[in-house]
Design a protein around this motif. Structure first.
Motif, mmCIF file in Angstrom:
data_model
loop_
_atom_site.group_PDB
_atom_site.id
_atom_site.type_symbol
_atom_site.label_atom_id
_atom_site.label_comp_id
_atom_site.label_asym_id
_atom_site.label_seq_id
_atom_site.Cartn_x
_atom_site.Cartn_y
_atom_site.Cartn_z
ATOM 1 N N GLN A 1 0.808 -1.209 0.000
ATOM 2 C CA GLN A 1 0.000 0.000 0.000
ATOM 3 C C GLN A 1 0.849 1.270 0.000
ATOM 4 O O GLN A 1 0.440 2.305 -0.532
ATOM 5 C CB GLN A 1 -0.931 0.014 1.221
ATOM 6 C CG GLN A 1 -2.058 -1.017 1.175
ATOM 7 C CD GLN A 1 -1.563 -2.444 1.355
ATOM 8 O OE1 GLN A 1 -0.604 -2.686 2.106
ATOM 9 N NE2 GLN A 1 -2.198 -3.391 0.670
ATOM 10 N N THR A 2 2.046 1.212 0.615
ATOM 11 C CA THR A 2 2.833 2.441 0.807
ATOM 12 C C THR A 2 4.075 2.514 -0.075
ATOM 13 O O THR A 2 4.864 3.446 0.067
ATOM 14 C CB THR A 2 3.290 2.540 2.270
ATOM 15 O OG1 THR A 2 4.203 1.455 2.553
ATOM 16 C CG2 THR A 2 2.107 2.492 3.228
ATOM 17 N N SER A 3 4.260 1.577 -0.982
ATOM 18 C CA SER A 3 5.530 1.452 -1.702
ATOM 19 C C SER A 3 5.979 2.752 -2.370
ATOM 20 O O SER A 3 7.114 3.206 -2.186
ATOM 21 C CB SER A 3 5.434 0.331 -2.744
ATOM 22 O OG SER A 3 4.424 0.626 -3.702
ATOM 23 N N SER A 4 5.113 3.360 -3.188
ATOM 24 C CA SER A 4 5.521 4.579 -3.884
ATOM 25 C C SER A 4 5.663 5.744 -2.912
ATOM 26 O O SER A 4 6.523 6.620 -3.111
ATOM 27 C CB SER A 4 4.531 4.919 -4.997
ATOM 28 O OG SER A 4 3.214 5.027 -4.487
ATOM 29 N N ASP A 5 4.853 5.777 -1.852
ATOM 30 C CA ASP A 5 4.966 6.860 -0.872
ATOM 31 C C ASP A 5 6.318 6.825 -0.169
ATOM 32 O O ASP A 5 6.910 7.875 0.111
ATOM 33 C CB ASP A 5 3.841 6.746 0.163
ATOM 34 C CG ASP A 5 2.469 6.996 -0.442
ATOM 35 O OD1 ASP A 5 2.383 7.781 -1.407
ATOM 36 O OD2 ASP A 5 1.487 6.400 0.044
ATOM 37 N N VAL A 6 6.807 5.634 0.148
ATOM 38 C CA VAL A 6 8.120 5.512 0.784
ATOM 39 C C VAL A 6 9.202 6.051 -0.137
ATOM 40 O O VAL A 6 10.088 6.811 0.277
ATOM 41 C CB VAL A 6 8.408 4.045 1.162
ATOM 42 C CG1 VAL A 6 9.851 3.892 1.636
ATOM 43 C CG2 VAL A 6 7.437 3.570 2.232
ATOM 44 N N PHE A 7 9.127 5.700 -1.414
ATOM 45 C CA PHE A 7 10.121 6.205 -2.365
ATOM 46 C C PHE A 7 10.056 7.725 -2.462
ATOM 47 O O PHE A 7 11.092 8.404 -2.426
ATOM 48 C CB PHE A 7 9.903 5.586 -3.749
ATOM 49 C CG PHE A 7 10.864 6.107 -4.784
ATOM 50 C CD1 PHE A 7 12.110 5.522 -4.947
ATOM 51 C CD2 PHE A 7 10.530 7.197 -5.571
ATOM 52 C CE1 PHE A 7 13.008 6.017 -5.875
ATOM 53 C CE2 PHE A 7 11.420 7.703 -6.512
ATOM 54 C CZ PHE A 7 12.664 7.102 -6.662
ATOM 55 N N ILE A 8 8.849 8.277 -2.583
ATOM 56 C CA ILE A 8 8.687 9.721 -2.734
ATOM 57 C C ILE A 8 9.234 10.451 -1.518
ATOM 58 O O ILE A 8 9.896 11.487 -1.631
ATOM 59 C CB ILE A 8 7.199 10.067 -2.952
ATOM 60 C CG1 ILE A 8 6.737 9.545 -4.315
ATOM 61 C CG2 ILE A 8 6.959 11.569 -2.839
ATOM 62 C CD1 ILE A 8 5.242 9.599 -4.514
ATOM 63 N N GLU A 9 8.991 9.913 -0.308
ATOM 64 C CA GLU A 9 9.484 10.536 0.916
ATOM 65 C C GLU A 9 11.008 10.589 0.935
ATOM 66 O O GLU A 9 11.604 11.600 1.289
ATOM 67 C CB GLU A 9 8.965 9.769 2.122
ATOM 68 C CG GLU A 9 9.349 10.399 3.460
ATOM 69 C CD GLU A 9 8.844 9.578 4.628
ATOM 70 O OE1 GLU A 9 7.995 10.092 5.368
ATOM 71 O OE2 GLU A 9 9.299 8.425 4.783
ATOM 72 N N ARG A 10 11.641 9.512 0.476
ATOM 73 C CA ARG A 10 13.106 9.468 0.483
ATOM 74 C C ARG A 10 13.700 10.354 -0.607
ATOM 75 O O ARG A 10 14.752 10.968 -0.423
ATOM 76 C CB ARG A 10 13.589 8.037 0.299
ATOM 77 C CG ARG A 10 13.223 7.131 1.469
ATOM 78 C CD ARG A 10 13.729 5.730 1.259
ATOM 79 N NE ARG A 10 13.338 4.853 2.361
ATOM 80 C CZ ARG A 10 13.672 3.569 2.444
ATOM 81 N NH1 ARG A 10 14.394 3.009 1.473
ATOM 82 N NH2 ARG A 10 13.279 2.839 3.468
ATOM 83 N N ALA A 11 13.034 10.426 -1.770
ATOM 84 C CA ALA A 11 13.578 11.192 -2.889
ATOM 85 C C ALA A 11 13.380 12.684 -2.731
ATOM 86 O O ALA A 11 14.018 13.477 -3.414
ATOM 87 C CB ALA A 11 12.926 10.735 -4.196
ATOM 88 N N GLY A 12 12.511 13.080 -1.814
ATOM 89 C CA GLY A 12 12.189 14.500 -1.686
ATOM 90 C C GLY A 12 13.278 15.342 -1.066
ATOM 91 O O GLY A 12 13.120 16.564 -0.955
ATOM 92 N N ALA A 13 14.394 14.739 -0.663
ATOM 93 C CA ALA A 13 15.446 15.509 -0.001
ATOM 94 C C ALA A 13 16.264 16.350 -0.975
ATOM 95 O O ALA A 13 16.992 17.252 -0.576
ATOM 96 C CB ALA A 13 16.376 14.556 0.754
ATOM 97 N N SER A 14 16.153 16.080 -2.262
ATOM 98 C CA SER A 14 16.947 16.802 -3.257
ATOM 99 C C SER A 14 16.119 17.918 -3.881
ATOM 100 O O SER A 14 14.891 17.828 -3.997
ATOM 101 C CB SER A 14 17.411 15.833 -4.351
ATOM 102 O OG SER A 14 18.090 16.517 -5.370
ATOM 103 N N ASP A 15 16.791 19.001 -4.313
ATOM 104 C CA ASP A 15 16.106 20.119 -4.961
ATOM 105 C C ASP A 15 15.976 19.856 -6.460
ATOM 106 O O ASP A 15 16.594 18.955 -7.014
ATOM 107 C CB ASP A 15 16.891 21.416 -4.729
ATOM 108 C CG ASP A 15 16.911 21.815 -3.255
ATOM 109 O OD1 ASP A 15 15.918 21.506 -2.563
ATOM 110 O OD2 ASP A 15 17.900 22.427 -2.828
#
Length: 286
Positions: free
Chosen positions: A13-27
Motif C-alpha cells: 500500500q505504501t511502496s511509492s509513498d516511501v520512495f517519494i518521501e526518500r527522494a524529496g530531499a533533493s532540490d
C-alpha cells in the motif's frame, strides 16, 4: 526498533509513498519526475501482479535492448518510437500554428554526419532504383522564402533498407545529404524512389511486438531535417501517397499534410514539397 529516516514502512500500500518521501530531499525537478515514474511503475505492478519469473523476463528484455544498441543501431530509440513515446513527445513539444509543417520523429537511422551536397546532386551513390527528382521550397508562415536554410535528408533504398543497416553492402552515406536553399528558398536534388519496409524485427524490440501482433510496417517515405537561423527546426517525413500501409505506420508519423504523390516524370518520378517554418520564440532554442 526505529525504521530509519523514513516514517513509513514499505508495503504494497505504501511502496511509492516511501520512495517519494526518500527522494524529496533533493532540490530541482528530478525528484518530482522520478516520483511520477516510480508511482506509475508501482501502480502497474499492483494492477498486473507479475510473478518473479515475469519480472525477471522484463529485466532480461531491457538488458537485451541495451546489448543491441551501438553507434550504428539504437534499439532504445526504436523501442521509444514503436510504443508511440517519441511521437507523443514531439506532439507535446512542437505545437505549431495552422499551415506550418508538422514535426515527426527522426527515427533510429538518422546520422548527424551526412555530407554537404551541391544543388542538383544525386545522393544515390550506387544508382540502384527508379530515379526520383526531389524539389522544394522553405518559407515562413507568410510564404516568404527562407534563404540559406539547411535541408538534411535521408531515406531507405529501393529495397527498404538504410545505408547504416548494410554498411558492407551500401556505400557510406548512401541516400543521405545536406543541401542549402537559394535566395528563393528553393532546393533540389536527385535520388531514387524509396521502398516501404518493416521496422527492424531482428532485435528484442521487434521480437516482442511481433509476438504481440503489432503491425511493424513503415510506408515509403523520405526524412527531412530543416534548420534556419531564427526559426524552429523542422524534423519531418514526406510519405508516398500510393503506399498501402499509410494507415498503420508503426512510428505514427503519417499526417495528411505530409502525404504527396510521387508523380511520373520524363525519367522516373518526381515529388515537390514546401516546408513552412515558424519563427522561434525569444529564449527558445531553434
Amino acid at each position: 526498533m526505529s525504521p530509519g529516516r523514513s516514517a513509513l514502512i514499505f508495503s504494497e500500500q505504501t511502496s511509492s509513498d516511501v520512495f517519494i518521501e526518500r527522494a524529496g530531499a533533493s532540490d530541482g525537478s528530478l525528484p518530482r519526475i522520478m516520483a511520477a515514474v516510480v508511482t506509475h511503475i508501482h501502480d502497474i505492478i499492483k494492477e498486473l501482479r507479475p510473478s518473479r519469473e515475469d519480472w525477471q523476463k522484463l529485466i532480461e528484455f531491457l538488458t537485451e535492448v541495451g546489448h543491441a544498441s551501438d553507434e550504428r543501431r539504437q534499439e532504445w530509440v526504436l523501442l521509444s518510437d514503436l510504443i508511440g513515446a517519441s511521437a507523443l513527445v514531439e506532439e507535446i513539444n512542437s505545437r505549431r500554428p495552422k499551415g506550418a509543417t508538422p514535426n515527426t520523429i527522426r527515427g533510429p537511422f538518422y546520422r548527424s554526419d551526412a555530407p554537404a551536397r551541391a544543388a542538383g546532386a544525386n545522393i544515390s551513390f550506387d544508382g540502384i532504383g527508379e530515379p526520383l527528382a526531389v524539389s522544394g521550397r522553405v518559407t515562413d508562415l507568410d510564404g516568404l522564402p527562407v534563404a540559406n536554410a539547411e535541408v538534411v535528408t535521408w531515406q531507405a533504398n529501393a529495397y527498404g533498407v538504410y545505408e547504416n543497416q548494410q554498411p558492407d553492402m551500401q556505400p557510406e552515406h548512401n541516400l543521405r545529404g545536406v543541401f542549402r536553399t537559394d535566395a528563393n528558398g528553393s532546393f533540389h536534388y536527385q535520388t531514387v524512389v524509396p521502398a516501404g519496409y518493416g521496422v527492424p524485427g531482428d532485435g528484442p524490440v521487434g521480437h516482442l511486438l511481433a509476438r504481440a501482433g503489432y503491425p511493424l510496417h513503415r510506408p515509403a517515405h523520405i526524412h527531412f531535417l530543416v534548420r534556419a537561423e531564427g526559426f524552429e527546426t523542422i524534423t519531418t517525413h514526406i510519405f508516398d501517397g500510393s503506399d498501402p500501409h499509410l494507415g498503420e505506420d508503426a512510428l505514427f508519423g503519417v499526417k495528411p499534410e505530409l502525404i504527396r504523390v510521387f508523380e511520373p516524370a520524363e525519367e522516373g518520378r518526381k515529388v515537390e514539397f514546401t516546408f513552412v517554418m515558424v519563427r522561434a520564440k525569444p529564449g527558445r532554442s531553434a
